[in-house]
Scaffold this active site. Structure first.
Site, short mmCIF file in Angstrom:
data_model
loop_
_atom_site.label_atom_id
_atom_site.label_comp_id
_atom_site.label_asym_id
_atom_site.label_seq_id
_atom_site.Cartn_x
_atom_site.Cartn_y
_atom_site.Cartn_z
N ASP A 245 0.85 -1.19 0.00
CA ASP A 245 0.00 0.00 0.00
C ASP A 245 0.88 1.24 0.00
OD1 ASP A 245 0.95 0.24 2.53
OD2 ASP A 245 -0.96 0.09 3.55
N ASP B 67 3.54 6.23 13.31
CA ASP B 67 2.30 6.91 12.92
C ASP B 67 2.24 8.35 13.44
OD1 ASP B 67 1.55 4.64 11.60
OD2 ASP B 67 0.12 3.97 13.11
N1 EPU Z 1 6.23 -6.78 8.28
C1 EPU Z 1 6.84 -7.75 7.52
N2 EPU Z 1 6.36 -9.01 7.56
C2 EPU Z 1 5.27 -9.36 8.31
C3 EPU Z 1 4.64 -8.38 9.09
C4 EPU Z 1 5.14 -7.08 9.06
O1 EPU Z 1 7.84 -7.46 6.83
O2 EPU Z 1 4.88 -10.55 8.28
C5 EPU Z 1 6.73 -5.39 8.24
C6 EPU Z 1 5.70 -4.46 7.60
O3 EPU Z 1 5.80 -4.48 6.19
C7 EPU Z 1 6.06 -3.13 8.17
C8 EPU Z 1 6.60 -3.48 9.57
O4 EPU Z 1 6.91 -4.88 9.54
O5 EPU Z 1 7.09 -2.55 7.42
C9 EPU Z 1 5.61 -3.22 10.70
O6 EPU Z 1 4.42 -3.95 10.48
P1 EPU Z 1 3.42 -4.36 11.62
O7 EPU Z 1 2.96 -5.74 11.33
O8 EPU Z 1 4.01 -4.07 12.96
O9 EPU Z 1 2.24 -3.33 11.38
P2 EPU Z 1 0.72 -3.62 11.03
O10 EPU Z 1 0.12 -4.57 11.98
O11 EPU Z 1 0.59 -3.91 9.58
C10 EPU Z 1 -0.14 -1.70 12.61
C11 EPU Z 1 -1.01 -0.48 12.47
C12 EPU Z 1 -0.29 0.59 11.68
C13 EPU Z 1 1.02 0.92 12.40
C14 EPU Z 1 1.87 -0.36 12.59
C15 EPU Z 1 3.14 -0.14 13.37
C16 EPU Z 1 -3.23 -1.35 12.50
C17 EPU Z 1 -4.52 -1.56 11.79
N3 EPU Z 1 -2.26 -0.82 11.81
O12 EPU Z 1 0.10 -2.16 11.27
O13 EPU Z 1 -1.14 1.73 11.70
O14 EPU Z 1 1.74 1.84 11.64
O15 EPU Z 1 1.06 -1.36 13.28
O16 EPU Z 1 2.86 0.34 14.65
O17 EPU Z 1 -3.14 -1.64 13.69
C18 EPU Z 1 -2.11 3.76 10.95
O18 EPU Z 1 -2.88 3.69 11.92
O19 EPU Z 1 -2.06 4.79 10.21
C19 EPU Z 1 -1.25 2.61 10.64
C20 EPU Z 1 -0.64 2.46 9.46
#
Ligand code: EPU
Length: 416
Positions: free
Chosen positions: A116, A305
């Site tokens: 995204d 964020d």
């Molecule tokens: N990542 C990987 N592999 C995975 C999982 C994650 O490479 O299997 C990478 C992601 O691509 C990213 C990083 O690790 O670069 C962090 O990802 P994470 O899984 O921690 O984030 P998320 O669960 O996808 C949530 C929030 C985001 C926030 C991040 C970090 C929700 C719905 N979204 O995303 O919120 O930035 O944690 O704290 O909870 C926002 O609210 O604007 C937002 C983007």
């Protein structure tokens, strides 16, 4: 196409009450899938992403009743185990249905989210962890099809990085699994702690909340409960920066300042006066901010964020700041828009070098994602003239009535 029009100048002053946290409520809606019956969520923000997640659950056969900042979710005995591409594409967070659907239905068909505006965003940690618990996955025509034989099996999973979504999916997988699941290097975000509180009150047995070692003893079944969503630290932080960037004086109530410890420390270092107490914080902005350096990191580090809002503030500082983005590979896409307003920022790999300027000037800009959209509005509050922010639906995904709430603090802002 609707737009947000903001005329810079006024110092923002006054008090706002924080609403419920987007990144908690989205997962708390999903966790209801784990127990048939009627669930009740309160302090639910009225934002687009909540609507989208409600539609994901409706697709699985749940019935959703909306109230004033509350939701009732009636989960059927046998949910339909799928999340279609139309919904997953609009909201990547839908991928967290994977764990609950596998646990409840023995299978899950979830469209692969893809990247995204923030970068590639792969989900291999979600899949590898669930595979260690006995799930198998196939990619069929862009859809991830997961299956388990009987129940998921508890095991020890070490995450290479404390991913928020992977931690949540594995917790979902673990609560109804056979035996004990241990997540090593789990994410520690307050939103995950709130999710664990909800699951434990549904009858789950999860220990180590808020630490990087989460242990889950699987139980036979869960029951529906009422749960109040915790306050949104990102909403509170965004309004704090709105106070800072306008040389204003903004108090945010109904929040946990402890959840914004690093961000408030950095606002202080940038010359803001910051007061905080039990459930409130107050930020008074300086004439011009001082330059600071920071790096984004998983909680309790500086939240990615809050990075764009802080960059907007530092673009007006008296010197040079260096920011390091460690969470996303494409989080600086909005910087070109800030540059059109007169900011002097160069990007080198994951670093942003911000040379403070005396003033910004309003112009048409495009909101590329939720937080960058909010940051461009904040920049507009401090800019000379009118800033026209297109694509405000990104902002609607995460902020309830952003325009109305800023105008209650004295901003000259409207939606066209
Ligand atoms: N990542 C990987 N592999 C995975 C999982 C994650 O490479 O299997 C990478 C992601 O691509 C990213 C990083 O690790 O670069 C962090 O990802 P994470 O899984 O921690 O984030 P998320 O669960 O996808 C949530 C929030 C985001 C926030 C991040 C970090 C929700 C719905 N979204 O995303 O919120 O930035 O944690 O704290 O909870 C926002 O609210 O604007 C937002 C983007």
């Amino acid at each position: 196409m609707s737009k947000i029009l903001v005329e810079g100048g006024p110092r923002l002053t006054g008090t706002l009450r924080t609403l419920g946290a987007k990144n908690a409520v989205l997962k708390e809606i999903v966790s209801t899938l784990l127990a048939p019956g009627r669930h009740h969520l309160t302090n639910v923000p009225s934002i687009l992403d909540v609507e989208l997640m409600a539609r994901v659950l409706e697709h699985t056969g749940c019935r959703i009743e909306h109230g004033d900042h509350e939701l009732w979710i009636v989960v059927p005995d046998e949910p339909r185990p799928e999340a279609p591409i139309e919904l997953v594409r609009q909201m990547r967070a839908s991928i967290v249905v994977l764990g609950p659907l596998l646990a409840r239905c023995g299978e899950a068909r979830v469209a692969l989210p893809g990247g995204d505006d923030l970068g590639a965003r792969p989900i291999e940690m979600h899949m590898q962890g669930l595979e260690q618990m006995g799930a198998s996955f196939e990619l069929i025509h862009g859809e991830l099809v997961g299956r388990i034989d009987g129940r998921l099996k508890g095991t020890e999973i070490e995450l290479p990085f404390p991913s928020v979504g992977a931690t949540e999916n594995l917790i979902f997988g673990g609560v109804l699994a056979e035996g004990e699941t241990v997540i090593v290097n789990a994410a520690r975000e307050p939103e995950i702690q709130d999710l664990i509180a909800q699951l434990n009150s549904m009858g789950a047995d999860i220990r180590g909340s808020g630490t990087s070692l989460v242990t889950i003893t699987g139980v036979e079944g869960l029951v529906p409960v009422e749960h109040k969503v915790l306050p949104d630290r990102l909403e509170a932080g965004t309004y704090a920066v709105a106070g800072a960037i306008t040389r204003g004086d903004v108090t945010v109530t109904g929040c946990h300042p402890d959840h914004l410890r690093m961000e408030l420390t950095k606002l202080e270092a940038a010359g803001c006066e910051v007061e905080r107490g039990n459930g409130w914080l107050r930020v008074i902005g300086p004439e011009r901010p001082e330059p600071i350096d920071f790096a984004t990191l998983p909680y309790p580090g500086f939240h990615t964020d809050m990075q764009p809002q802080m960059v907007a503030l530092l673009s007006l500082s008296t010197g040079t700041s260096v920011i390091t983005e460690n969470i996303y590979d494409a989080r600086y896409r909005y910087v070109g828009e800030l540059a059109r307003m007169g900011a002097d920022i160069s990007i080198e790999a994951q670093h942003a070098i911000i040379r403070g300027v005396h003033g910004l000037s309003g112009c048409p800009v495009l909101a590329p994602d939720i937080r960058a959209g909010a940051a461009l509005v904040l920049a507009g509050l401090a800019a000379e003239g009118v800033t026209e922010v297109s694509n405000p639906s990104h902002i609607d995904r995460g902020y309830e009535d952003f325009v109305g709430r800023l105008s209650s603090l004295g901003a000259r802002i409207e939606r066209s």
